[in-house]
Design a protein around this motif. Structure first.
Motif, PDB file in Angstrom:
ATOM      1  N   THR B  24      58.870  37.040  16.165  1.00  0.00           N
ATOM      2  CA  THR B  24      58.385  35.687  15.820  1.00  0.00           C
ATOM      3  C   THR B  24      56.609  35.918  16.628  1.00  0.00           C
ATOM      4  OG1 THR B  24      59.116  35.462  18.058  1.00  0.00           O
ATOM      5  CG2 THR B  24      60.351  34.448  15.889  1.00  0.00           C
ATOM      6  N   TRP B  25      57.139  34.866  18.401  1.00  0.00           N
ATOM      7  CA  TRP B  25      55.483  35.177  18.750  1.00  0.00           C
ATOM      8  C   TRP B  25      54.709  36.615  18.558  1.00  0.00           C
ATOM      9  CZ3 TRP B  25      54.508  38.123  22.967  1.00  0.00           C
ATOM     10  CH2 TRP B  25      56.022  38.906  23.306  1.00  0.00           C
ATOM     11  N   LYS B  27      54.095  38.918  16.179  1.00  0.00           N
ATOM     12  CA  LYS B  27      53.887  39.360  15.289  1.00  0.00           C
ATOM     13  C   LYS B  27      53.063  39.621  14.812  1.00  0.00           C
ATOM     14  CE  LYS B  27      55.724  38.266  10.465  1.00  0.00           C
ATOM     15  NZ  LYS B  27      55.567  37.897   8.718  1.00  0.00           N
ATOM     16  N   GLN B 114      62.520  34.472  21.693  1.00  0.00           N
ATOM     17  CA  GLN B 114      62.175  33.850  20.082  1.00  0.00           C
ATOM     18  C   GLN B 114      61.172  33.338  20.702  1.00  0.00           C
ATOM     19  OE1 GLN B 114      63.337  35.593  17.891  1.00  0.00           O
ATOM     20  NE2 GLN B 114      64.567  37.123  18.757  1.00  0.00           N
ATOM     21  N   SER B 115      60.803  32.520  21.365  1.00  0.00           N
ATOM     22  CA  SER B 115      60.246  30.709  21.645  1.00  0.00           C
ATOM     23  C   SER B 115      59.037  31.294  21.127  1.00  0.00           C
ATOM     24  CB  SER B 115      60.522  30.225  22.630  1.00  0.00           C
ATOM     25  OG  SER B 115      58.567  29.806  23.451  1.00  0.00           O
ATOM     26  N   ASP B 116      58.506  30.627  20.165  1.00  0.00           N
ATOM     27  CA  ASP B 116      57.539  30.866  19.676  1.00  0.00           C
ATOM     28  C   ASP B 116      56.458  30.350  20.197  1.00  0.00           C
ATOM     29  OD1 ASP B 116      57.202  31.655  17.105  1.00  0.00           O
ATOM     30  OD2 ASP B 116      57.231  29.978  15.480  1.00  0.00           O
ATOM     31  N   LYS B 121      52.359  36.107  24.796  1.00  0.00           N
ATOM     32  CA  LYS B 121      51.533  35.758  23.245  1.00  0.00           C
ATOM     33  C   LYS B 121      50.235  36.578  24.509  1.00  0.00           C
ATOM     34  CE  LYS B 121      51.150  33.360  19.428  1.00  0.00           C
ATOM     35  NZ  LYS B 121      51.982  32.583  18.662  1.00  0.00           N
TER      36      LYS B 121
END
Ligand SMILES: Nc1ncnc2c1ncn2[C@@H]1O[C@H](COP(=O)(O)OP(=O)(O)O)[C@@H](O)[C@H]1O
Ligand SMILES: [Mg+2]
Lengths: 251, 426
Positions: B24-25, B27, B114-116, B121
């Motif tokens: 997710t984040w 990617k 998983q948290s965006d 990040k």
């Protein structure tokens, strides 16, 4: 105790004969002194007896209590009871003095099939002996001989000797570089170890040390040979007149 | 151009053999890394940066097998109270791991994050990307793109005990890619321990962001299995008055390449990197370090010691780059090898590149044998030749081991190396 017969030694890599037939008998309980000009082969004799590499024995023999020394590894000679106090003690960065002492004591005990000294017992003994030689805790903690003054290095040699309790002690110019007080300490250390069962070979330039460690026999070495042997008075003669007379006499 | 084309085939073959995780984040970071990998291509022998170390077994699609060593040695760091996180052949083992909660710190598995809006990040792949210039590090880009797991550690205070990443190796054919991130907030402190052979082939990246006044300690023990191969990268960024200390012990392993890339961006920061390795036979060990000073009054130390025997090879490539304006930099670098026979070799490339005028930087590199005088002195006291060699060898390694601040860890490392030396006496 130590029996040297016609010992002849050359350098391994060079065609240079250094010892040219040395004879020496040291009985248990006695102190022998060797004096002689620089370069006469005194240190070489001590190195060959303790097994340093780089020398080749071309003739003769050396036995400790009837056992052939020259056939043994240096550590085997040590375990058999031979000890050399070095003229120039070696600095070993990274090896603590305590670790070194303890490893040495236990290695010899192991080689002789004796029980190792416990950490507590070792600590007790080393502290007592160190105190007698005025070696402080800091010197025990530091790496072997690192940052030691000349006198401290020599006292450290005597500490090792006291810990290892050898049968035959060779002291190579242990007095050089010592002031009067340090020399007294060293002499006391040696005298404390004098006993019936122990022999000493003291290599020195000066009568001074022999005032404190009274020798039974004095030898003069020159050019790879023992050229004269006598009592303590021989050392006095050297002190007063130098080697010239003796050398002339023999020549 | 022709060379690039020739290189792109193995690179594409490797990429085709791997799966880009469904992230997710992460990617964009993973895709960016994939693009970097494609652009630089996997390293070959012709790359200047791989002059002394053959990368082929690290870049071929299938990892060469490595037998799992069976040993009854106690686990590393066993005497230290620590939080254990276990990976077996690169796969997280929940049962063998402790609960991932510790005061002042949040620990999460990369595969679980998983948290965006994840904090990682701003770190995952970011320092790796910065570390791609001036020299490209394609195996690190490959790691960022394809890492299957790892841990994300966020340190907000002083941690009460070390976190220990344990990498077990249980399958002869395992090929693992793990990526760890550690972010330390201002004033935070933590000790990270890593140990274990990990896999037949292991590609690992550790990114560490050390904020102002924060302090990071890292002690790692690689090795054990003779045939294992590893390429690891550490990327660290240091804020003002921060401290970064990393020590690595390597015993055994057919091939180890450890890259360490440190950027000092805040004033009065300190970076110490040290390594001690002991290797025998077909052991090949490469330490490649690049420290950039881009702030005032920084101190960096690189201390690398290698003991090599029976034809083992040691490599050191170390660089200190002092940027214009990074005045009062104090940079020290020493790399030394102790060669226990004539068949072993040490290849060193120390480099200084300095664009500031008021700095003190020094570097030295030596190769030598056991000191004969020290050897005779020890033996004359009754110490056997083997034991004397071990004592002098550990003494040689001491300057590197002393970089570890904690005494219990230091003793653990020394005991390991002492045991290795005893097992490998000739
Ligand atoms: N390893 C060596 N290499 C070269 N010459 C040596 C070596 N050992 C001793 N010598 C030489 O042998 C002679 C005797 O030296 P040494 O035993 O140190 O004498 P002393 O201790 O009586 O002063 C000197 O000429 C010395 O230079
Ligand atoms: Mg002499």
């Amino acid at each position: 105790m130590l029996s040297i017969k016609n010992l002849a030694v050359k350098l391994e890599d060079e065609d240079k004969q250094i010892l040219k037939g040395v004879d020496l008998e040291i009985e248990a309980g006695n102190v022998h002194a060797i004096m002689g000009p620089n370069g006469s082969g005194k240190s070489t004799l001590s190195y060959v007896l303790s097994g340093k590499g780089g020398y080749e024995v071309t003739d003769g023999s050396a036995e400790l209590e009837g056992v052939d020394l020259l056939d043994m590894e240096p550590e085997e000679r040590a375990a058999a009871g031979l000890f050399l106090a070095f003229q120039y003690p070696v600095e070993i960065p990274g090896v603590g003095n305590m670790t070194f002492l303890r490893t040495a004591v236990n290695a010899q005990r192991k080689a002789r099939g004796e029980e190792e000294m416990s950490a507590a017992e070792f600590l007790k003994v080393v502290r007592t002996r160190a105190k007698e030689l005025k070696i402080d805790a800091d010197m025990l903690k530091r790496p072997v001989n690192m940052g030691f003054s000349g006198g401290e290095k020599k006292r450290n040699e005597i500490l090792q000797m006291a810990m290892l309790e050898p049968k035959m002690c060779i002291l190579d110019e242990t007095d050089s570089g010592l002031d009067v007080d340090a020399m007294k300490l060293v002499a006391e250390g040696v005298n404390a170890l004098r006993s019936e069962g122990r022999g000493f070979l003291v290599i020195t330039h000066y009568q001074r040390l022999l005032d404190h460690i009274k020798p039974d026999v004095v030898h003069i070495m020159a050019d790879g040979r023992i050229i004269k042997t006598g009592g303590p008075e021989l050392a006095l003669e050297v002190e007063n007149n130098g080697y010239a007379d003796i050398l002339a006499e023999v020549a | 151009m022709a060379e690039l084309a020739a290189k792109s085939d193995p690179t594409e073959a490797m990429i085709a053999s791997l799966t880009l995780p469904n992230a997710t984040w992460a990617k964009p970071a993973r895709e960016g890394a994939l693009a970097r990998l494609r652009q630089s291509g996997l390293p070959t022998r012709r790359d200047e940066y791989w002059k002394y170390t053959r990368p082929d077994t690290l870049t071929q699609v299938t990892a060469p097998e490595a037998e799992v060593l069976v040993t009854d040695e106690a686990p590393m760091f066993d005497g230290t109270d620590r939080l254990k996180i276990v990976f077996v052949d690169g796969v997280f083992d929940a049962e063998a791991s402790d609960d991932l909660s510790l005061e002042g710190i949040s620990i999460e598995r990369l595969a679980d994050a998983q948290s965006d809006l994840h904090w990682a990040k701003s770190l995952y792949g970011v320092l790796e990307e910065r570390g791609q210039t001036p020299v490209s590090r394609p195996l690190a880009a490959l790691n960022t793109a394809f890492a299957t797991d790892g841990v994300l550690i966020h340190v907000k205070g002083k941690t009460s005990k070390p976190v220990n990443l344990i990498y077990r190796h249980e399958t002869n054919t395992s090929d693992a890619i793990l990526h760890n991130c550690v972010k330390l907030e201002p004033g935070a402190e933590m000790t990270l321990l890593e140990n274990g052979p990990a896999a037949a082939r292991f590609n690992k990246v550790l990114e560490v962001d050390v904020a102002d006044t924060a302090s990071f300690h890292h002690v790692r023990a690689q090795g054990r299995d003779h045939e294992r191969r590893a390429v690891t990268h550490i990327f660290a960024r240091l804020g003002a008055q921060s401290a970064f200390r990393s020590f690595t012990m390597t015993v055994n392993g057919q091939l180890t390449r450890n890259d360490c890339v440190i950027e000092i961006t805040g004033d009065d920061a300190l970076a110490h990197v040290a390594g001690a390795c002991v290797g025998d036979g077909d052991f090949h060990h490469d330490d490649t370090v690049f420290i950039t000073h881009d702030a005032l009054n920084g101190e960096s130390r690189q201390v690398f010691k290698k003991v090599l025997r029976n034809g083992a090879t040691g490599v050191f490539q170390g660089k200190i780059l002092v940027k214009a304006g990074a005045q009062k930099t104090d940079g020290y670098q020493i790399s030394q090898s102790l060669l226990l026979d004539d068949d072993s070799q040490f290849l060193a490339k120390p480099e200084l590149e300095i664009y500031a005028d008021d700095v003190a930087c020094s570097h030295g590199s030596t190769s030598g044998a056991i000191d004969e005088d020290a050897m005779f002195y020890l033996r004359s006291r009754g110490v056997s030749e083997g034991e004397a060699t071990d004592l002098l060898t550990l003494a040689f390694l001491a300057e590197a081991v002393e970089e570890i601040a904690q005494e219990d860890l230091r003793e653990d490392i020394n005991a390991r190396m002492g045991a290795w030396l005893q097992r490998h006496r000739s």
